[in-house]
Design a protein around this motif. Structure first.
Motif, mmCIF file in Angstrom:
data_model
loop_
_atom_site.group_PDB
_atom_site.id
_atom_site.type_symbol
_atom_site.label_atom_id
_atom_site.label_comp_id
_atom_site.label_asym_id
_atom_site.label_seq_id
_atom_site.Cartn_x
_atom_site.Cartn_y
_atom_site.Cartn_z
ATOM 1 N N ARG A 1 2.455 1.894 -3.336
ATOM 2 C CA ARG A 1 1.468 2.411 -4.302
ATOM 3 C C ARG A 1 1.180 3.888 -4.022
ATOM 4 N N LYS A 2 1.076 4.232 -2.746
ATOM 5 C CA LYS A 2 0.807 5.637 -2.395
ATOM 6 C C LYS A 2 1.941 6.514 -2.897
ATOM 7 N N CYS A 3 3.189 6.043 -2.741
ATOM 8 C CA CYS A 3 4.357 6.819 -3.215
ATOM 9 C C CYS A 3 4.252 7.046 -4.716
ATOM 10 N N ASP B 1 -6.204 1.043 -6.084
ATOM 11 C CA ASP B 1 -6.270 2.452 -6.495
ATOM 12 C C ASP B 1 -7.646 3.035 -6.188
ATOM 13 N N LEU C 1 -7.970 3.677 -2.500
ATOM 14 C CA LEU C 1 -7.194 4.867 -2.099
ATOM 15 C C LEU C 1 -7.889 6.143 -2.567
ATOM 16 N N GLU C 2 -8.408 6.104 -3.814
ATOM 17 C CA GLU C 2 -9.157 7.279 -4.328
ATOM 18 C C GLU C 2 -10.322 7.627 -3.409
ATOM 19 N N ILE D 1 0.848 -1.210 0.000
ATOM 20 C CA ILE D 1 0.000 0.000 0.000
ATOM 21 C C ILE D 1 0.879 1.254 0.000
ATOM 22 N N GLU D 2 1.922 1.245 0.823
ATOM 23 C CA GLU D 2 2.802 2.427 0.910
ATOM 24 C C GLU D 2 3.515 2.664 -0.421
ATOM 25 N N ILE E 1 1.541 6.997 -6.601
ATOM 26 C CA ILE E 1 0.415 7.884 -6.908
ATOM 27 C C ILE E 1 0.802 9.348 -6.651
ATOM 28 N N ASN E 2 1.615 9.560 -5.618
ATOM 29 C CA ASN E 2 2.010 10.931 -5.278
ATOM 30 C C ASN E 2 3.220 11.421 -6.083
ATOM 31 N N SER F 1 -5.670 2.397 6.064
ATOM 32 C CA SER F 1 -5.055 1.056 5.952
ATOM 33 C C SER F 1 -5.983 0.003 6.556
#
Ligand code: HEM
Length: 507
Positions: A268-270, A287, A290-291, A265-266, A272-273, A296
């Motif tokens: 993927r967040k990186c 995704d 998260l959207e 998850i982390e 996305i950002n 978590s």
């Protein structure tokens, strides 16, 4: 005698249980009053109850079978008492309609089994929540992003790739004895994890290979979740002691699995950002979560539930189908003929699934005889209501015995005979409208994963049958294959189906 065996088998004669039982003694008076009050409430009929344990000693390891015998004696709507828990069981289409249609609004709540009582995550549950706003939102998200026609189309590449990997593995292992459940489970775990996270969770292993930690974790969770003997759920006073270590056991496994998912998850967040990210890259279910601003804990809970509810049931369905087809050579030949007729060869693509009505009849027949969730997931009465003129008090647990209905001679001719022909030219379907065949349930709690589950079942089955002939080890006669069951979150074969795969000669 029954009772003594039951007490001994469940450690009721150990000092701890003697102590607990003494405590419980003080509740006898309350219990007696409760039993007495039964005469004033018009509950469905049922077998006589023992003090304290009620009917617990009569349920056994295969409740779908024992309860089915009780229904034969007391009727299609019966009431039992498991410790302090009142249970009502429906075993006919009429009583199932009463519960899943007429009173669906009142009888669609849930209780949380010990295995899933994890404080931090349970408020985010889809499966174990009452029908509240969280539950509605989660079902809507799953319906649109996982199970809609559009979502399923976008998952085709993943399904084809994962089934392709299964076929490659089986080709390499031709002639060796393999556990069918294990290879199908691996395929389904990887299909789902690729849809959710964009990556595989497990590797294929042969019968002697070491088992993957993730697969092992899933097996453990399912094993804990399938325990019938969970005394905390029968006696709320004992719940906090976690006597069988079920809650503690699953918590340990959850921690390991969640730590692994946290890394994904982390990452993927990186991504996305990062400045290179564009919204077209958002292609996984992660995704979408998260959207939607999922924390978590929300992600862990939903993903875990999709894995637990989706992979086992689908695996069991494939395995029971292959077992029945191996037992009935003439039916297998008809399935093969249909594939050749439709496609002029054994090769078949995902897009051709709807053109196999005979295979579909086989799947329905297998659902009838071996429903993967034979009692549905337990429902709970949110309010007191009436079914067939009987009272169902608030907080009653409710089962619908699909297994009993599938074998009822009043509903099916020669019910114990495997005969897919009964579904040819029949409009009976498993989509929740025909109450004699409800493998996915019906009403508001009906399985949201039906479109995905059935697509996987049809695609894996047709691919395996297209590519391989199946034999049992040591030249055993497949027509005599045993069909013993093991009750659980999904009802499995008691003895794993070990199969030797042999590539088919080109047509
Ligand atoms: C052949 C495959 C499957 C069968 C036979 C099956 C059957 C069922 C049944 C009987 C229920 C309980 C209905 C009730 O309590 O009234 C259920 C619930 C559920 N299933 Fe499935 N299922 C299958 C595949 C899947 C898949 C592939 C997924 C997701 C990936 C899934 C997700 C769920 C969820 C989330 C629930 C809980 C729904 C709720 O409580 O609102 N299932 N399923």
């Amino acid at each position: 005698m029954d009772v003594i065996v039951f007490l001994r088998d469940n450690n009721f004669l150990s000092p701890f249980f003697v102590l607990s039982t003494s405590l419980l003694f003080f509740f006898i008076v309350k219990q007696t009053r409760l039993l007495h009050s039964k005469s004033t409430i018009n509950l469905p009929p049922g077998p006589p109850q023992m003090p304290i344990i009620g009917n617990l000693h009569q349920v056994g390891d295969n409740p779908h079978v024992s309860i089915s015998k009780m229904a034969k004696k007391f009727g299609p709507l019966i009431s039992l008492r498991l410790g302090k828990q009142l249970l009502v069981v429906a075993s006919s289409p009429e009583t199932a309609i009463g519960i899943l249609k007429t009173q669906d609004r009142h009888l669609s709540s849930r209780t949380v089994p010990a295995a899933f009582q994890q404080e931090a995550i349970i408020p985010h549950s889809l499966i174990w929540s009452e029908c509240n706003q969280t539950w509605k939102n989660l079902r809507t998200l799953c319906r649109t992003e996982m199970f809609s026609t559009k979502a399923l189309e976008s998952q085709s590449r993943i399904r084809e790739e994962k089934v392709g990997q299964l076929l490659d593995f089986l080709r390499r292992k031709q002639g060796q004895v393999l556990d069918l459940e294990d290879v199908v489970f691996t395929t389904l775990l990887n299909t789902l994890s690729s849809i959710i996270f964009g990556k595989d969770m497990v590797q294929f292993s042969d019968a002697h290979g070491s088992r993957d930690w993730f697969k092992e974790s899933m097996h453990k969770i399912i094993e804990y979740g399938s325990r019938v003997k969970d005394f905390g759920s029968f006696y709320p006073i004992l719940e906090r002691f976690d006597l069988h270590g079920i809650t503690k056991g699953t918590m340990k496994v959850f921690e390991k699995v969640f730590a692994y998912w946290e890394v994904i998850i982390e990452e993927r967040k990186c991504l996305i950002n990062s400045p290179t990210w564009s919204s077209e890259q958002a292609q996984y279910f992660l995704d979408r979560m998260l959207e939607n601003g999922f924390s978590s804990n929300q992600i862990y809970q939903l993903v875990m539930e999709l894995f637990v509810a989706g992979t086992n049931t689908t695996t069991s369905t494939v395995v029971w189908n292959i077992a029945e087809l191996m037992r009935h050579k003439e039916v297998m030949s008809k399935v093969e003929e249909e594939m050749i007729r439709v496609n002029n060869s054994y090769q078949i693509a995902l897009s051709q699934q709807s053109k196999l009505p005979y295979l579909e009849a086989c799947i329905k027949e297998t659902f009838r005889l071996h429903p993967p969730v034979p009692l549905l997931l337990p429902h709970l009465a949110a309010d007191t209501c009436e079914v067939m003129n009987y009272t169902i008090p608030k907080n009653t647990k409710i089962f619908v015995n699909l297994w009993a209905m599938g074998r009822d001679p009043k509903l099916w001719s020669n019910p114990l005979t495997y005969n897919p022909e009964r579904f040819i030219d029949s409009k009976l379907d498993f989509k929740g409208h025909d109450f004699e065949l409800l493998p996915f349930g019906s009403g508001r709690r009906m399985c949201p994963g039906l479109p995905s589950g059935i697509k996987s079942v049809e695609f894996i089955l047709s691919s395996l049958i297209c590519e391989f002939d199946f034999a049992l080890p040591n030249g055993e006669d497949a027509s005599k294959l045993d069909m013993e069951e093991k009750f659980g979150i999904a009802m499995k074969r008691k003895n794993p189906l070990k199969v030797i795969f042999k590539e088919k000669q080109p047509y």
